[in-house]
Design a protein around this motif. Structure first.
Motif, PDB file in Angstrom:
ATOM      1  N   ALA A  32       0.691  -1.246   0.118  1.00  0.00           N
ATOM      2  CA  ALA A  32      -0.132   0.118   0.036  1.00  0.00           C
ATOM      3  C   ALA A  32       0.817   1.251  -0.096  1.00  0.00           C
ATOM      4  CB  ALA A  32      -0.840  -0.075   1.321  1.00  0.00           C
ATOM      5  N   TYR A  33       2.020   1.324   0.816  1.00  0.00           N
ATOM      6  CA  TYR A  33       2.878   2.250   0.841  1.00  0.00           C
ATOM      7  C   TYR A  33       3.411   2.648  -0.754  1.00  0.00           C
ATOM      8  CZ  TYR A  33       6.416   5.494   2.523  1.00  0.00           C
ATOM      9  OH  TYR A  33       7.285   6.488   2.597  1.00  0.00           O
ATOM     10  N   ILE A  34       3.680   1.547  -1.368  1.00  0.00           N
ATOM     11  CA  ILE A  34       4.412   1.855  -2.788  1.00  0.00           C
ATOM     12  C   ILE A  34       3.287   2.359  -3.500  1.00  0.00           C
ATOM     13  CG2 ILE A  34       5.567   0.610  -4.651  1.00  0.00           C
ATOM     14  CD1 ILE A  34       7.126  -0.869  -2.394  1.00  0.00           C
ATOM     15  N   ARG A  35       2.025   1.597  -3.588  1.00  0.00           N
ATOM     16  CA  ARG A  35       1.120   2.221  -4.429  1.00  0.00           C
ATOM     17  C   ARG A  35       0.768   3.564  -4.152  1.00  0.00           C
ATOM     18  NH1 ARG A  35      -2.074  -2.027  -2.311  1.00  0.00           N
ATOM     19  NH2 ARG A  35      -1.279  -3.783  -3.373  1.00  0.00           N
ATOM     20  N   HIS A  36       0.954   4.144  -2.871  1.00  0.00           N
ATOM     21  CA  HIS A  36       0.563   5.599  -2.587  1.00  0.00           C
ATOM     22  C   HIS A  36       1.774   6.290  -3.435  1.00  0.00           C
ATOM     23  CE1 HIS A  36      -2.253   4.487   0.477  1.00  0.00           C
ATOM     24  NE2 HIS A  36      -2.470   5.601   0.697  1.00  0.00           N
ATOM     25  N   LEU A  37       2.938   6.085  -3.277  1.00  0.00           N
ATOM     26  CA  LEU A  37       4.030   6.674  -3.821  1.00  0.00           C
ATOM     27  C   LEU A  37       3.762   6.713  -5.393  1.00  0.00           C
ATOM     28  CD1 LEU A  37       7.164   5.488  -1.887  1.00  0.00           C
ATOM     29  CD2 LEU A  37       5.967   7.551  -1.754  1.00  0.00           C
ATOM     30  N   ILE A  38       3.298   5.521  -6.035  1.00  0.00           N
ATOM     31  CA  ILE A  38       3.285   5.623  -7.375  1.00  0.00           C
ATOM     32  C   ILE A  38       2.183   6.438  -7.952  1.00  0.00           C
ATOM     33  CG2 ILE A  38       2.311   4.083  -9.311  1.00  0.00           C
ATOM     34  CD1 ILE A  38       3.847   1.860  -7.879  1.00  0.00           C
ATOM     35  N   ASN A  39       1.142   6.824  -7.162  1.00  0.00           N
ATOM     36  CA  ASN A  39      -0.113   7.600  -7.485  1.00  0.00           C
ATOM     37  C   ASN A  39       0.319   9.195  -6.881  1.00  0.00           C
ATOM     38  OD1 ASN A  39      -1.831   5.751  -8.567  1.00  0.00           O
ATOM     39  ND2 ASN A  39      -2.146   4.966  -6.497  1.00  0.00           N
ATOM     40  N   GLY A  40       1.493   9.378  -6.332  1.00  0.00           N
ATOM     41  CA  GLY A  40       1.863  10.723  -6.178  1.00  0.00           C
ATOM     42  C   GLY A  40       1.686  11.286  -4.799  1.00  0.00           C
ATOM     43  N   VAL A  41       1.222  10.415  -3.867  1.00  0.00           N
ATOM     44  CA  VAL A  41       0.965  10.732  -2.432  1.00  0.00           C
ATOM     45  C   VAL A  41       2.021  10.214  -1.741  1.00  0.00           C
ATOM     46  CG1 VAL A  41      -0.698  10.412  -0.799  1.00  0.00           C
ATOM     47  CG2 VAL A  41      -1.455  10.431  -2.997  1.00  0.00           C
ATOM     48  N   VAL A  42       2.442  11.212  -0.793  1.00  0.00           N
ATOM     49  CA  VAL A  42       3.648  10.609   0.139  1.00  0.00           C
ATOM     50  C   VAL A  42       2.805  10.213   1.296  1.00  0.00           C
ATOM     51  CG1 VAL A  42       5.705  11.390   1.411  1.00  0.00           C
ATOM     52  CG2 VAL A  42       5.412  12.054  -1.130  1.00  0.00           C
ATOM     53  N   PRO A  43       2.674   9.042   1.867  1.00  0.00           N
ATOM     54  CA  PRO A  43       1.970   8.932   3.041  1.00  0.00           C
ATOM     55  C   PRO A  43       2.537   9.460   4.072  1.00  0.00           C
ATOM     56  CG  PRO A  43       2.527   6.870   1.909  1.00  0.00           C
ATOM     57  CD  PRO A  43       3.365   8.158   1.074  1.00  0.00           C
ATOM     58  N   ARG A  44       1.744   9.963   5.141  1.00  0.00           N
ATOM     59  CA  ARG A  44       2.105  10.582   6.618  1.00  0.00           C
ATOM     60  C   ARG A  44       2.309   9.596   7.488  1.00  0.00           C
ATOM     61  NH1 ARG A  44      -1.901  15.298   7.579  1.00  0.00           N
ATOM     62  NH2 ARG A  44      -2.557  15.450   5.592  1.00  0.00           N
ATOM     63  N   ASP A  45       3.153  10.067   8.585  1.00  0.00           N
ATOM     64  CA  ASP A  45       3.136   9.092   9.726  1.00  0.00           C
ATOM     65  C   ASP A  45       1.658   8.977  10.246  1.00  0.00           C
ATOM     66  OD1 ASP A  45       5.740   9.371   9.377  1.00  0.00           O
ATOM     67  OD2 ASP A  45       6.449  10.286  10.771  1.00  0.00           O
ATOM     68  N   SER A  46       1.440   7.705  10.844  1.00  0.00           N
ATOM     69  CA  SER A  46       0.384   7.539  11.387  1.00  0.00           C
ATOM     70  C   SER A  46       0.378   8.099  12.979  1.00  0.00           C
ATOM     71  CB  SER A  46      -0.081   5.935  11.816  1.00  0.00           C
ATOM     72  OG  SER A  46       1.148   5.346  12.456  1.00  0.00           O
TER      73      SER A  46
END
Length: 63
Positions: free
Chosen positions: A33-47
């Motif tokens: 899921a983290y890598i999919r977020h990056l591919i879609n241009g979204v940098v995941p934040r810390d929970s």
């Protein structure tokens, strides 16, 4: 049937693997899921911290 049936193999060195694992753990997402977020241009934040939602609930109660 799975929606995602394409597999991509990526090679990392030990330092990159540890860095990715640290980022994934901080985000609370799975590695995929983290890598999919990056591919879609979204940098995941810390929970948020584990007690964040408890504090939020208490704050809302007292308002």
């Amino acid at each position: 049937m799975r929606k995602r049936n394409i597999s991509i193999i990526t090679r990392l060195n030990e330092k990159e693997k540890k860095h990715l694992a640290r980022l994934v753990q901080r985000s609370g997402l799975s590695q995929e899921a983290y890598i999919r977020h990056l591919i879609n241009g979204v940098v995941p934040r810390d929970s948020p911290p584990a007690d964040y939602y408890d504090d939020e609930r208490i704050t809302r109660y007292w308002k």
